[in-house]
Each structure stands twice: as C-alpha cells, then as structure tokens.
Design a protein around this motif. Sequence first.
Motif, PDB file in Angstrom:
ATOM      1  N   VAL A  63     -19.604 -14.173 -31.175  1.00  0.00           N
ATOM      2  CA  VAL A  63     -19.291 -15.374 -30.193  1.00  0.00           C
ATOM      3  C   VAL A  63     -17.967 -16.064 -30.830  1.00  0.00           C
ATOM      4  O   VAL A  63     -17.706 -16.549 -32.070  1.00  0.00           O
ATOM      5  CB  VAL A  63     -20.220 -16.516 -30.237  1.00  0.00           C
ATOM      6  CG1 VAL A  63     -19.828 -17.860 -29.253  1.00  0.00           C
ATOM      7  CG2 VAL A  63     -21.434 -15.909 -29.521  1.00  0.00           C
ATOM      8  N   GLY A  96     -23.314 -22.037 -26.489  1.00  0.00           N
ATOM      9  CA  GLY A  96     -24.258 -22.745 -27.374  1.00  0.00           C
ATOM     10  C   GLY A  96     -25.540 -22.648 -26.442  1.00  0.00           C
ATOM     11  O   GLY A  96     -25.584 -22.120 -25.308  1.00  0.00           O
ATOM     12  N   PHE A  97     -26.439 -23.306 -27.133  1.00  0.00           N
ATOM     13  CA  PHE A  97     -27.669 -23.379 -26.656  1.00  0.00           C
ATOM     14  C   PHE A  97     -27.877 -24.760 -26.132  1.00  0.00           C
ATOM     15  O   PHE A  97     -28.013 -25.869 -27.073  1.00  0.00           O
ATOM     16  CB  PHE A  97     -28.726 -22.944 -27.737  1.00  0.00           C
ATOM     17  CG  PHE A  97     -30.339 -23.064 -27.266  1.00  0.00           C
ATOM     18  CD1 PHE A  97     -30.730 -21.970 -26.479  1.00  0.00           C
ATOM     19  CD2 PHE A  97     -30.929 -23.835 -27.367  1.00  0.00           C
ATOM     20  CE1 PHE A  97     -31.969 -21.996 -25.898  1.00  0.00           C
ATOM     21  CE2 PHE A  97     -32.390 -24.069 -26.898  1.00  0.00           C
ATOM     22  CZ  PHE A  97     -32.819 -22.725 -26.141  1.00  0.00           C
ATOM     23  N   LEU A 106     -31.886 -15.613 -23.416  1.00  0.00           N
ATOM     24  CA  LEU A 106     -31.171 -16.176 -24.448  1.00  0.00           C
ATOM     25  C   LEU A 106     -30.111 -15.279 -25.159  1.00  0.00           C
ATOM     26  O   LEU A 106     -28.973 -15.528 -25.334  1.00  0.00           O
ATOM     27  CB  LEU A 106     -32.185 -16.493 -25.588  1.00  0.00           C
ATOM     28  CG  LEU A 106     -31.984 -17.526 -26.596  1.00  0.00           C
ATOM     29  CD1 LEU A 106     -31.915 -18.801 -25.966  1.00  0.00           C
ATOM     30  CD2 LEU A 106     -33.345 -17.238 -27.719  1.00  0.00           C
ATOM     31  N   LEU A 157     -25.630 -15.239 -24.359  1.00  0.00           N
ATOM     32  CA  LEU A 157     -24.772 -15.312 -25.423  1.00  0.00           C
ATOM     33  C   LEU A 157     -23.684 -14.294 -25.216  1.00  0.00           C
ATOM     34  O   LEU A 157     -22.567 -14.501 -25.665  1.00  0.00           O
ATOM     35  CB  LEU A 157     -25.590 -14.821 -26.835  1.00  0.00           C
ATOM     36  CG  LEU A 157     -24.965 -15.502 -28.081  1.00  0.00           C
ATOM     37  CD1 LEU A 157     -24.680 -16.821 -28.130  1.00  0.00           C
ATOM     38  CD2 LEU A 157     -25.964 -15.010 -29.223  1.00  0.00           C
ATOM     39  N   TYR A 173     -27.187 -17.787 -32.161  1.00  0.00           N
ATOM     40  CA  TYR A 173     -26.692 -18.925 -31.476  1.00  0.00           C
ATOM     41  C   TYR A 173     -26.241 -19.596 -33.097  1.00  0.00           C
ATOM     42  O   TYR A 173     -26.990 -19.752 -33.669  1.00  0.00           O
ATOM     43  CB  TYR A 173     -27.742 -19.687 -30.661  1.00  0.00           C
ATOM     44  CG  TYR A 173     -27.604 -19.109 -29.109  1.00  0.00           C
ATOM     45  CD1 TYR A 173     -27.107 -20.173 -28.235  1.00  0.00           C
ATOM     46  CD2 TYR A 173     -28.462 -18.225 -29.004  1.00  0.00           C
ATOM     47  CE1 TYR A 173     -27.113 -19.267 -26.951  1.00  0.00           C
ATOM     48  CE2 TYR A 173     -28.613 -17.759 -27.669  1.00  0.00           C
ATOM     49  CZ  TYR A 173     -28.034 -18.422 -26.549  1.00  0.00           C
ATOM     50  OH  TYR A 173     -27.918 -18.052 -25.384  1.00  0.00           O
ATOM     51  N   ARG A 174     -25.138 -20.457 -32.769  1.00  0.00           N
ATOM     52  CA  ARG A 174     -24.722 -21.115 -33.728  1.00  0.00           C
ATOM     53  C   ARG A 174     -24.504 -22.818 -33.426  1.00  0.00           C
ATOM     54  O   ARG A 174     -24.569 -23.662 -34.068  1.00  0.00           O
ATOM     55  CB  ARG A 174     -23.622 -20.727 -34.449  1.00  0.00           C
ATOM     56  CG  ARG A 174     -23.505 -19.398 -35.282  1.00  0.00           C
ATOM     57  CD  ARG A 174     -24.606 -19.446 -36.511  1.00  0.00           C
ATOM     58  NE  ARG A 174     -24.788 -18.361 -37.053  1.00  0.00           N
ATOM     59  CZ  ARG A 174     -25.952 -17.414 -36.728  1.00  0.00           C
ATOM     60  NH1 ARG A 174     -26.984 -18.107 -35.888  1.00  0.00           N
ATOM     61  NH2 ARG A 174     -26.047 -16.363 -37.381  1.00  0.00           N
ATOM     62  N   ALA A 193     -33.277 -18.788 -31.520  1.00  0.00           N
ATOM     63  CA  ALA A 193     -31.865 -18.829 -30.951  1.00  0.00           C
ATOM     64  C   ALA A 193     -30.943 -18.517 -32.122  1.00  0.00           C
ATOM     65  O   ALA A 193     -29.992 -17.711 -32.128  1.00  0.00           O
ATOM     66  CB  ALA A 193     -31.535 -20.227 -30.254  1.00  0.00           C
ATOM     67  N   ILE A 220     -22.943 -24.160 -22.480  1.00  0.00           N
ATOM     68  CA  ILE A 220     -24.325 -24.223 -23.110  1.00  0.00           C
ATOM     69  C   ILE A 220     -25.445 -24.123 -22.244  1.00  0.00           C
ATOM     70  O   ILE A 220     -26.351 -25.015 -22.289  1.00  0.00           O
ATOM     71  CB  ILE A 220     -24.285 -25.868 -23.713  1.00  0.00           C
ATOM     72  CG1 ILE A 220     -23.844 -26.933 -22.529  1.00  0.00           C
ATOM     73  CG2 ILE A 220     -23.289 -25.873 -24.858  1.00  0.00           C
ATOM     74  CD1 ILE A 220     -23.681 -28.240 -22.998  1.00  0.00           C
ATOM     75  N   PHE A 251     -25.891 -25.932 -30.911  1.00  0.00           N
ATOM     76  CA  PHE A 251     -26.745 -26.407 -30.669  1.00  0.00           C
ATOM     77  C   PHE A 251     -26.316 -27.486 -29.975  1.00  0.00           C
ATOM     78  O   PHE A 251     -26.019 -28.623 -30.517  1.00  0.00           O
ATOM     79  CB  PHE A 251     -28.155 -26.413 -31.269  1.00  0.00           C
ATOM     80  CG  PHE A 251     -28.588 -25.203 -31.783  1.00  0.00           C
ATOM     81  CD1 PHE A 251     -29.786 -24.668 -31.079  1.00  0.00           C
ATOM     82  CD2 PHE A 251     -28.205 -24.248 -32.505  1.00  0.00           C
ATOM     83  CE1 PHE A 251     -30.124 -23.431 -31.364  1.00  0.00           C
ATOM     84  CE2 PHE A 251     -28.607 -23.124 -33.108  1.00  0.00           C
ATOM     85  CZ  PHE A 251     -29.571 -22.555 -32.087  1.00  0.00           C
TER      86      PHE A 251
END
Length: 320
Positions: free
Chosen positions: A4, A19-20, A280, A284, A42-43, A37, A271, A45
Amino acid sequence: MVNVPNIELNDGNKMPVVGFGLWKVSNDTCAEQVYNAIKTGYRLFDGACDYGNEVECGQGVARAIKEGIVKREELFLVSKLWNSFHDADQVEPITKKQLADWGIDYFDLYLIHFPISLEYVSPETRYPPGWYYDGESEVRHGKTSLESTWKAMEGLKKSGLAKSIGVSNYSGALLLDMFTYAEIKPATLQIEHHPYFVQPNLIKLAEQHKIAVTAYSSFGPLSFIECDMKVAEDTPTLLEHDIIKKAAEKHGKTPAQVLLRWATQRGLSVIPKSNSPKRLAENLDVTSFDLTSDEISQISDLDRGLKFNVPTNYGIPIYV
Ligand code: NAD
C-alpha cells in the motif's frame, strides 16, 4: 502481501492510502479483526472515542506487535476527539485516556470528529458519551469555539501525543475560517465521500491548502442501511450500479474495488470497513490498477449531493 503506497502529509509525516475503518466493529470481535487486518497487511486503523472499541483495538495491535508481525512505528493509528471534549482543558486529558485505552503513547493522527461542541460529560458518567447529554435524547450545546479546540489540538502535536492533527466533517467555510487562526494547518480532512456525494469543490479547496483528504463511507448507502436509515434503504446500491459493475468486469476487479480506486486514483485515501477476511484483502488491493478517465468521470457524474451522515438525525443542526 499487497504493497500500500503512502502519501506525504503537509507536516512531512507519511500516511498509508488505504486503512481499516473501525466504526461499528463490535467489541466481541474487534481485537481479532484488528490483529487479522494487520496480518493481511493493513497498517492504518481509523478509530474514535465514539466507536467505543478503542480498548479492543489496542489489544489487537498489542498482539500483533508481541508476535513480531509489525512494529509500532510501522502502524498509523488514528483517533478522534469527541464533541463533548472540545473544551481546551479537556482535550489533552481525553487524548491521554484514549491513548491509555489503546495502550500506546502517541497517535499518528488525531482529528476533531465533528465541528460542534457539546456539553462535557465525564468519562466516569458514561463513556463513550454519544450525542446526548443524558444518554437518551437531550442535546446540550457546549460553549467552546472551534478555534480554542484547534489551539488545544495544536498543543497535542507540540507535546508529541499526536504526530499529526486534522479535522473531520468540516465544510469549506469552516476550513477558510480555520486558516485565519491556525498556527498549524490540518494535515488531513476526513469527509463522507462516494459517488452520490462527491463534494469536488471542498476537495479542491483542501488540495489547494495541501490538506490530504480521506474518504469515509466509500460504498455510500451500504453503511447506513446497517443504521436502519430509510433514505439509505431507498437509494440504489452502488455495488450493483451498471457503471460500477461494467468497470469492475473490464478490470477484473470487484465493484467495491472500483469504488475505492475511484477515490485513491484521484489522490484521496480510503478507510473501508469489513468483517470478512476475503473483503478485507480485496479492499486493500485498490491501487494496483487504473480506471480510465472516462470511467472516473462517469462515476463522478453519479453525484446527487446525497449525504447520509447527517447529525440532524440526532437533533444537531450542523448542515442545515
Ligand atoms: P463503508 O463505506 O466502509 O461500508 C461498510 C459496509 O460495506 C459494510 O456493510 C461492509 O460489510 C460492506 N463492505 C465492505 N467491504 C466490502 C466489499 N469489498 N464488498 C462488499 N461489501 C463490502 O462504511 P463506513 O464504516 O461508514 O466507513 C468506513 C470508515 O470510515 C468507518 O469505519 C470509520 O472508521 C470512518 N467513518 C468516519 C466518520 C466520521 O464522521 N469521521 C463517519 C463514518 C465513517
């Protein structure tokens, strides 16, 4: 694992483009979802006091760090200041409480959640406090100006409790007003953004001032159907829209990926939230293909000026 890209913020910090989102992630599953995640790649949040799950978010982060999957400095943890903590002398204490809930000592980004001050409710009385003073229906407006709240937010950046600071749900008028008093300009603006609510001029204003825009509720009505919102139920779903489906088929991607790419290709970060491991991973992977400029314009032309996240529903007339 998907790579990402980052965008550089106006203060030099780097933020992942995807992001999540942690709104409506249930307390029971939140720690596991955050942990999974992180394993998926994912980095970033995107949390908030109001989501009521910061303790569990922190547990997921702690587990991933303990197992050596990620280091704290590789994560980009975002949280938000709730409306009832706008008083300048409440900003630092509540930020410290939120950090303690996460089990970390700084946020990568901390945002003013909504441009509205509500009367203070102590965490001992009720946490998160929500929109109502009594927890049921009574709206009590606060007496704090957005200027004094922003000054306190600047204090968080200066003390290192937040590496970057920003705002959410601000209009053009509020940004322009802010530029008259801000010593530190917001690094990001987080707004509702999907093909039914595009706000091109607000995005242009943010870009002119080097404020990075983050899109929330990228799938439009979908998120608000979960809130039993009639207007969302009555609006045609974007994931089934012919224009989106056609682009998805052409690029061998899903309609969700097309919606997210429509935003990221135009320089916004996203996000999305999902409980499903498959989605998920899918959400991404939204920077590895390009829509054509025709596809981007056709999707942008779906704009109806239709905003779903309106605090008027809670008796707070911010956008009236
Ligand atoms: P969203 O647009 O991410 O949509 C979530 C819905 O889409 C869920 O029903 C989910 O099951 C579904 N979904 C997710 N991925 C999918 C996929 N690949 N295929 C099909 N369906 C999929 O909605 P959101 O939660 O409203 O917004 C995302 C995040 O933005 C929130 O979690 C929160 O962090 C943030 N947010 C911020 C504000 C604010 O005021 N600043 C307001 C709303 C949301």
